[in-house]
Design a protein around this motif. Structure first.
Motif, PDB file in Angstrom:
ATOM      1  N   MET A   1      34.389  44.806  37.380  1.00 17.02           N
ATOM      2  CA  MET A   1      34.533  45.047  35.949  1.00 17.02           C
ATOM      3  C   MET A   1      33.685  46.240  35.555  1.00 17.02           C
ATOM      4  O   MET A   1      32.464  46.169  35.549  1.00 17.02           O
TER       5      MET A   1
ATOM      6  N   ARG B   1      35.331  36.438  41.504  1.00 16.19           N
ATOM      7  CA  ARG B   1      36.426  35.636  40.956  1.00 16.19           C
ATOM      8  C   ARG B   1      36.117  34.143  41.032  1.00 16.19           C
ATOM      9  O   ARG B   1      36.404  33.383  40.105  1.00 16.19           O
TER      10      ARG B   1
ATOM     11  N   PRO C   1      35.038  37.768  35.789  1.00 16.18           N
ATOM     12  CA  PRO C   1      35.940  38.480  34.871  1.00 16.18           C
ATOM     13  C   PRO C   1      36.193  37.708  33.572  1.00 16.18           C
ATOM     14  O   PRO C   1      36.201  38.297  32.489  1.00 16.18           O
TER      15      PRO C   1
ATOM     16  N   TRP D   1      36.730  47.156  31.208  1.00 18.04           N
ATOM     17  CA  TRP D   1      37.121  45.881  31.827  1.00 18.04           C
ATOM     18  C   TRP D   1      38.600  45.904  32.207  1.00 18.04           C
ATOM     19  O   TRP D   1      38.968  45.547  33.327  1.00 18.04           O
TER      20      TRP D   1
ATOM     21  N   ILE E   1      39.871  45.766  36.128  1.00 17.58           N
ATOM     22  CA  ILE E   1      40.656  44.615  36.585  1.00 17.58           C
ATOM     23  C   ILE E   1      41.929  45.097  37.285  1.00 17.58           C
ATOM     24  O   ILE E   1      42.319  44.583  38.335  1.00 17.58           O
TER      25      ILE E   1
ATOM     26  N   TYR F   1      44.835  37.929  34.062  1.00 17.34           N
ATOM     27  CA  TYR F   1      43.870  38.202  33.005  1.00 17.34           C
ATOM     28  C   TYR F   1      44.455  38.846  31.747  1.00 17.34           C
ATOM     29  O   TYR F   1      43.740  39.032  30.773  1.00 17.34           O
TER      30      TYR F   1
END
Length: 250
Positions: free
Chosen positions: A1, A107, A112, A139, A143, A156
């Motif tokens: 991130m 993760r 995240p 971010w 990602i 996400y």
């Protein structure tokens, strides 16, 4: 991130705040200690901010230092959940920790999700916060870089388009903020130099032309100048190495 640091634009307030003046002068350990001694939400947030600034200037990443900043930010949030600063610094700490521990571990520990939740909380408290907007932009881009466009969107809801839009909002709010320009260049430089080269160069030019107002801004401007020199020399290998280093990878 990839998350930006809300580590500049403090000089205007420093004259009225002796603790903040330590940060502006680059006395980060003293500022962190003073923030901890202050022991309220603002002091703890400043302690986290100072720990993060010191970490960015290290030659090699320090996971323990980031964990300390994370703890200070969490304590600030516990005392005042509506203050954006604690949420932003927590997101920053988690982002840099993720680069050290690796994608799988990050993760598994929900880095995240935690980072996004805290940026959302910061923007709920202050919808126009330029630091939170730029952090959210970083971010989104990171990602996608880590998992690809399809997986990023599925897991996400992240996308490069959203990231660019968030950065644009941050620039509209703070057009002269050199640290935001530097971090934008890092985000895109780590993602796709070929596609975004003109945007990266423009951002670095803006960062190097601005007038720094704190020790951290001077540091960021020097880093931006190194990146720009490598880009102008078409030395993509050096550029990539500098981006990776400045993003906090071990």
């Amino acid at each position: 991130m990839t998350l930006i640091l809300a580590l500049s634009s403090a000089s205007a307030l420093a004259a009225d705040d002796p603790v903040l003046s330590l940060y502006v002068a680059g006395k980060y350990q003293d500022a962190e200690n003073a923030g901890l001694a202050q022991a309220d939400a603002a002091g703890l947030a400043l302690a986290a901010r100072s720990a993060l600034a010191a970490e960015m200037m290290r030659e090699t990443p320090c996971l323990e230092c980031l964990k300390r900043a994370e703890d200070e930010a969490r304590r600030a949030i516990a005392l005042d959940p509506k203050m954006p600063d604690g949420h932003i610094y927590l997101s920053v700490a988690l982002g840099y920790e993720a680069r050290i521990v690796g994608l799988i571990s990050a993760r598994l520990n929900d880095y995240p999700e935690q980072a996004k939740a805290n940026l959302d909380a910061a923007l709920a408290a202050d919808p126009g916060n330029d630091w939170a907007l730029a952090a959210l932009g970083g971010w989104n881009i990171e990602i996608v870089r880590g998992g690809g466009a399809t997986l990023a969107r599925w897991l996400y809801g992240a996308s490069v388009a959203e990231g660019l839009a968030d950065f644009a909002k941050a620039f509209a709010s703070a057009p002269d903020n050199l640290v935001l320009r530097y971090q934008y260049a890092l985000s895109l430089g780590g993602f796709d130099l070929q596609t975004y080269r003109s945007q990266i160069e423009d951002s670095l030019l803006r960062a190097t032309a601005a007038k720094p107002a704190s020790a951290y801004e001077t540091f960021a401007q020097d880093r931006a100048r190194e990146l720009l020199d490598a880009l102008k020399a078409n030395d993509t290998k050096t550029f990539a190495r500098l981006v990776r280093k400045d993003q906090g990878y071990p």
